[in-house]
Structures are given as structure tokens and as C-alpha cells.
Design an enzyme around this catalytic site. Structure first.
Site, PDB file in Angstrom:
ATOM      1  N   HIS A   7      -3.050 -46.302 -38.991  1.00 36.65           N
ATOM      2  CA  HIS A   7      -2.130 -46.648 -37.977  1.00 36.65           C
ATOM      3  C   HIS A   7      -1.045 -45.794 -37.930  1.00 36.65           C
ATOM      4  CE1 HIS A   7      -4.140 -51.027 -37.966  1.00 36.65           C
ATOM      5  NE2 HIS A   7      -4.713 -50.089 -36.949  1.00 36.65           N
ATOM      6  N   PHE A  56       1.166 -47.487 -43.125  1.00 42.07           N
ATOM      7  CA  PHE A  56       0.565 -47.911 -44.574  1.00 42.07           C
ATOM      8  C   PHE A  56      -0.625 -48.726 -44.415  1.00 42.07           C
ATOM      9  CE2 PHE A  56       5.347 -49.256 -43.969  1.00 42.07           C
ATOM     10  CZ  PHE A  56       5.551 -48.062 -44.122  1.00 42.07           C
ATOM     11  N   HIS A  57      -1.636 -48.183 -43.730  1.00 38.22           N
ATOM     12  CA  HIS A  57      -2.885 -48.751 -43.484  1.00 38.22           C
ATOM     13  C   HIS A  57      -4.179 -47.773 -43.550  1.00 38.22           C
ATOM     14  CE1 HIS A  57      -1.002 -52.016 -40.716  1.00 38.22           C
ATOM     15  NE2 HIS A  57      -0.340 -52.118 -42.040  1.00 38.22           N
ATOM     16  N   PRO A  58      -4.342 -46.592 -44.504  1.00 33.24           N
ATOM     17  CA  PRO A  58      -5.123 -45.937 -44.609  1.00 33.24           C
ATOM     18  C   PRO A  58      -6.295 -46.616 -45.028  1.00 33.24           C
ATOM     19  CG  PRO A  58      -3.716 -45.509 -46.510  1.00 33.24           C
ATOM     20  CD  PRO A  58      -2.882 -46.485 -45.461  1.00 33.24           C
TER      21      PRO A  58
END
Length: 535
Positions: free
Chosen positions: A294, A469-471
Site C-alpha cells: 500500500h 508498511f504492508h509488503p
């Protein structure tokens, strides 16, 4: 306990803590949990607002950077990831969001049996201890504490009213019957403290003699006997150590390091492995592919009144006040972290059947997330596109396991991502200009009034956009050529090896990823036990 275990869990993050805590409930099951970082002893880990400290602390944070991003004006973006017990759940923004029903039904439609919303909801419920109690959508007795923000803030209320004036419904539960709407987030906190996966799942299990937890233990590769994983090699305090298991190795190192460990072990795309002199053990072309994240774009506003967290943090009196609030009542800014309110809506209108953007609303402002607050009264409206079409990859950059891998998310490489991001920024401006918010807005600081047309807004996103922070997605679940694991999270073509973390997501969920990863691990525990019973 010696170096022989039933299960070895690699990574003590959101998933790894669940796996270790749940599997060790059986006293006859021997579990080794390896964490590359140190124990979670810092006070800043356990204070919700400590996010601003751990965001930049290399002791508890991998402090990764992407490769230069071609659609972000060649920038290398900072990617923080947790490096301690609890992993990223120990340093994140504490927001408890599960995503949309349609996310999981889509996983099932892709051929992943057992991963529809009705299949995964029981695991969300099992994991959760919501202060509102149990019900059709929530658990009241699980390990993970979930709490309301007890004291409302006038800026968040104004934002919710402003969104309502544009037709966005109010929503006091983003994890209930529908996600759409504006309201306050629930947080993974309990009585003013962070409820990380380590606090929730690992701490109650640490006394068990059948669970061994090793910190500062950096996994360097898998031990394989033909097509079966039999253990791992790890480096600890300058020593190289091998640990063996009789049942399974469970990779829970996250979307960056799970594919890195596989590739270093000779499991992955042959061309990538050959480039770095790694012998191909198992040709699995999807390892490291399908990277999604994101992208966050933050709009900063000067506030007309000294009511922001900036004002409290800038003065000695303000800092004393918030310290006393937390000390005596476990409330105030120290107890709630950064983002208090949010919104899920469709920026592209009827073009999107479900919300396509998420707002995070913070009563403070800074140049970067978790950075030093501005010297003026400020607040932030940040938006992110929920279901990016852009895809990237993670690939080893060296056969040296201590070197970070190459990370190429390819943000904004797809037209739909660019259009949604710009539309989201326009919605943010509309809410900021609404009648309920107008009394609090002195001016827009960034992107500022000079950014008028779509091209200027897109350029701002390229210049200033950052990860939220959503890999995810780099060891995706499925049955196609690029799938890495099957619907039971077993690595295709290998025995004794599963991946259990956000890397298995075939598509990114529409929201924050901590709660879904905990759900994935809870479901994985049942599958692991079922498969073990069949042997």
C-alpha cells in the site's frame, strides 16, 4: 532440549509468535522459535506512541530501503520492518483492521479452498479479545487484545462529520458487517499498553519446557534432504548452528525475508539464483514475485487551534501533561499511538464495487511518518489505494545471507493505481474543505495550493509517497505457475516446509495487515495439526 525438534519456526513476528504459542500448547510437541532481533524489552516497544522511536531504531527495525523506483522519480523508499520478538507487531501503528469480505472470497475464487471469508472469520474471532466482548464478528476470549480509543478528539470527530457531509456513512466497526464508512479505529492495545503478537501469544508460553526461543539468531538457510526440509542453519553470536526437526520447518520471516531464505537455499527462479552463484535445488519461479504494498500519500494541514499532538509534544508542559495522563489513567497520546481515525470509501465511485481507498487521520504532522513533529499546530490526512494492481519482486542481491535483498515494489506502475491515488487525494481535499472541518483548517501545507491539476497531484505522490508498511504476496498461495504454496501453505514440490506469513497472500487485503497475518497463522496451526495427525 537438544537441537532436535518437531517444528522450527523462523521469525518471531506476528505469524511466528502465533505458531510457537499455539503449537507448544501440546506438551508433547517440541518447538524452536528463531528470531534475528533482540528481545522486546524496550519501553518504546510497549508504549503505543513508541512507534515514533522504533520506526528508526536499527536495534529493533531492519531499516530496509527499496531499489530506485522508476515510477517514483527514482527514489529509494524506506521500508521499516520489525526486528524483535513480535516483529512488525511490536513497532507498527496498532490499527486493528481485517480487510473486506470480498478480499477473502477472491482468494477462494482463485482456487484456494478454505480461504473464503466464512472460512477465515472463525480464526479472526479465535484470535481476538475485544473489549466490546464477543459476537458474530468478534471474539471476547482470544489472546490478542483489541480496544476502543477511549477519549475522542475534536479533529477526528470533525473529519467523520466532514466525510458524512460528502455522503460517507459513519461506521463504528470497520471489522463488522461492512467496512465502508468513517470513524475511529480500534487498536491492539490493553490498558494503555501495546498488545503485540509477542505479548499476546509468546509471553504466556515462555515458561513451557517444550518451547525454546532463541533471539539474535539469524537464519541463513534451510537444511534439505532431497526434496524434504529437515532443519535450518542460523548464525548467533558469531557461531553457525544447525537445528533439525522431524516434522516441519515453518517460514514466518515476512514478505521480504521468507523469499530471501528460500532463494538462498536454492529454491526459486533459476535465473535469479544463477546470477548470484546459488545452485538450484528446486525450480520455483514464483518465489519473490507478486510483491504488493500500500502506497501512502500524506496531506498535511495547519490547524487554526493549538489542539494537536504537535502542540503537546512541543512544550515541556504538554509533555508532562501527556505523561501524567498515561501514568495515572493510561490514556492520552501515549496510549493511542499516531492514527486515531479513518475512513474506507470508493474514490472512483461506481467504478469500484467496494471501498478502494483508506484514510489514516493523525492529530499530528511531520515530514515523514514517525518523524519529528512540525513546529506548528498540524494534522495529517493520509490516503492509500487498497488494492494496487502494480506488482514487484524481491530477489537476493548476494549469496551472502547477511545482505538485504533487492526490493522493487513498482509503485504506480499501473494506470488504475495512479488514477485511484489522485482521486483519493481529491477526496481528502474535499473533506478538509467541508463545513465541519473548515473551522480547523488554516491552510494546506502539502502538497499545497500550487498542486491544482491531476498531473501536479500525481507528481506529489511520486515525490512524497511512502510505504504504509504492508509488503505482501511474495510466496503467494495458489496453483498457477507463480504460486509458491498450496492452500495448506505447503511449499509446492517440497515436503516438511510451509510458509506462514503475509507473503502467502495472493492479493493484498483491503486494509492493515497485522490482524490478517495473525488469522493466517491461527488457521495454519489447525492445518499443521490435521496434517500431522494423518501421518
Amino acid at each position: 532440549m537438544d537441537d532436535q525438534y518437531d517444528y522450527i519456526v523462523v521469525g518471531a513476528g506476528s505469524a511466528g509468535c502465533v505458531l510457537a504459542g499455539r503449537l507448544s500448547e501440546d506438551p508433547g510437541t517440541r518447538v524452536l522459535l528463531l528470531e534475528a532481533g533482540p528481545p522486546d524489552r524496550s519501553i518504546w516497544i510497549h508504549l503505543p506512541i513508541g512507534y515514533g522511536k522504533t520506526m528508526w531504531d536499527p536495534r529493533y527495525n531492519w531499516c530496509f530501503h527499496t531499489d530506485p523506483e522508476p515510477h517514483m522519480n527514482g527514489r529509494r523508499l524506506y521500508w521499516p520492518r520489525g526486528k524483535t520478538l513480535g516483529g512488525s507487531s511490536a513497532i507498527n501503528g496498532l490499527i486493528y483492521v481485517r480487510g473486506q469480505r470480498e478480499d477473502y472470497d477472491h482468494w477462494r475464487a482463485l482456487g484456494n479452498t478454505g480461504w473464503g471469508y466464512d472460512d477465515v472469520l472463525p480464526y479472526f474471532i479465535r484470535s481476538e479479545c475485544n473489549e466490546r466482548g464477543g459476537g458474530p464478528f468478534h471474539g471476547g476470549a482470544g489472546p490478542l487484545r483489541v480496544s476502543d480509543i477511549a477519549h475522542k478528539h475534536v479533529l477526528i470527530d470533525a473529519f467523520v462529520d466532514g466525510a458524512a457531509s460528502l455522503g460517507v456513512p459513519r461506521n463504528d466497526d470497520f471489522n463488522g458487517g461492512t467496512q465502508e464508512g468513517a470513524g475511529y479505529f480500534q487498536l491492539t492495545t490493553h490498558k494503555g499498553w501495546r498488545s503485540s503478537a509477542a505479548t499476546a501469544y509468546l509471553k504466556p508460553a515462555r515458561h513451557r519446557p517444550n518451547l525454546r526461543v532463541e533471539t539474535s539468531a539469524y537464519t541463513t538457510g534451510l537444511l534439505l534432504d532431497g526434496r524434504r526440509a529437515t532443519g535450518v542453519s542460523y548464525r548467533q553470536h558469531g557461531r553457525n548452528i544447525d537445528a533439525h526437526c522431524t516434522r516441519e520447518v515453518l517460514l514466518a520471516a515476512g514478505a521480504i525475508q521468507s523469499p530471501q531464505i528460500l532463494q538462498l537455499s536454492g529454491i526459486g527462479p533459476p535465473a535469479c539464483l544463477a546470477q548470484h552463484g546459488v545452485d538450484v535445488v528446486h525450480d520455483l519461479p514464483g518465489v519473490g514475485e507478486n510483491l504488493q504494498d500500500h502506497l501512502q500519500v500524506r496531506l498535511v494541514y495547519k490547524c487554526t487551534q493549538p489542539i494537536t499532538t504537535n502542540d503537546e509534544l512541543r512544550s515541556i508542559i504538554g509533555r508532562i501533561k501527556i505523561g501524567l495522563q498515561w501514568l495515572f489513567a493510561r490514556r492520552g497520546p501515549l496510549a493511542v499511538g499516531i492514527n486515531q481515525g479513518g475512513c474506507f470509501m470508493s474514490a472512483l465511485g461506481s467504478e469500484s464495487a467496494t471501498p478502494d481507498i483508506q484514510f489514516h487521520v493523525a492529530t499530528l504532522s511531520a515530514d515523514v511518518a514517525g518523524g519529528v513533529v512540525h513546529r506548528f499546530s498540524g494534522f495529517t490526512l493520509s490516503i492509500c489505494q487498497l488494492r494496487p494492481a502494480s506488482r514487484g519482486r524481491v530477489a537476493i542481491s548476494s549469496r551472502d545471507p547477511m545482505q538485504p535483498p533487492s526490493m522493487r515494489p513498482n509503485y504506480l506502475s499501473e494506470p488504475i493505481d495512479r488514477r485511484t491515488t489522485v482521486a483519493g487525494m481529491r477526496v481528502a481535499r474535499a473533506i478538509a474543505g467541508s463545513t465541519p472541518m473548515r473551522p480547523f483548517v488554516r491552510r494546506e501545507v502539502s502538497p499545497g495550493p500550487q498542486a491544482i491539476d491531476d498531473d501536479a497531484l500525481l507528481e506529489f505522490a511520486r515525490d512524497r509517497g511512502a510505504t504504509i508498511f504492508h509488503p505482501s504476496g511474495t510466496c503467494k498461495m495458489g496453483n498457477d505457475r507463480l504460486a509458491v504454496v498450496d492452500a495448506r501453505l505447503r511449499v509446492h514440490g517440497l515436503a516438511g516446509l510451509r510458509v506462514v506469513d503475509c507473503s502467502i497472500m495472493p492479493t493484498l487485503v483491503s486494509g492493515n495487515t497485522n490482524a490478517p497475518v495473525i488469522m493466517i497463522a491461527e488457521k495454519a496451526v489447525d492445518m499443521i495439526r490435521e496434517d500431522s495427525a494423518r501421518v
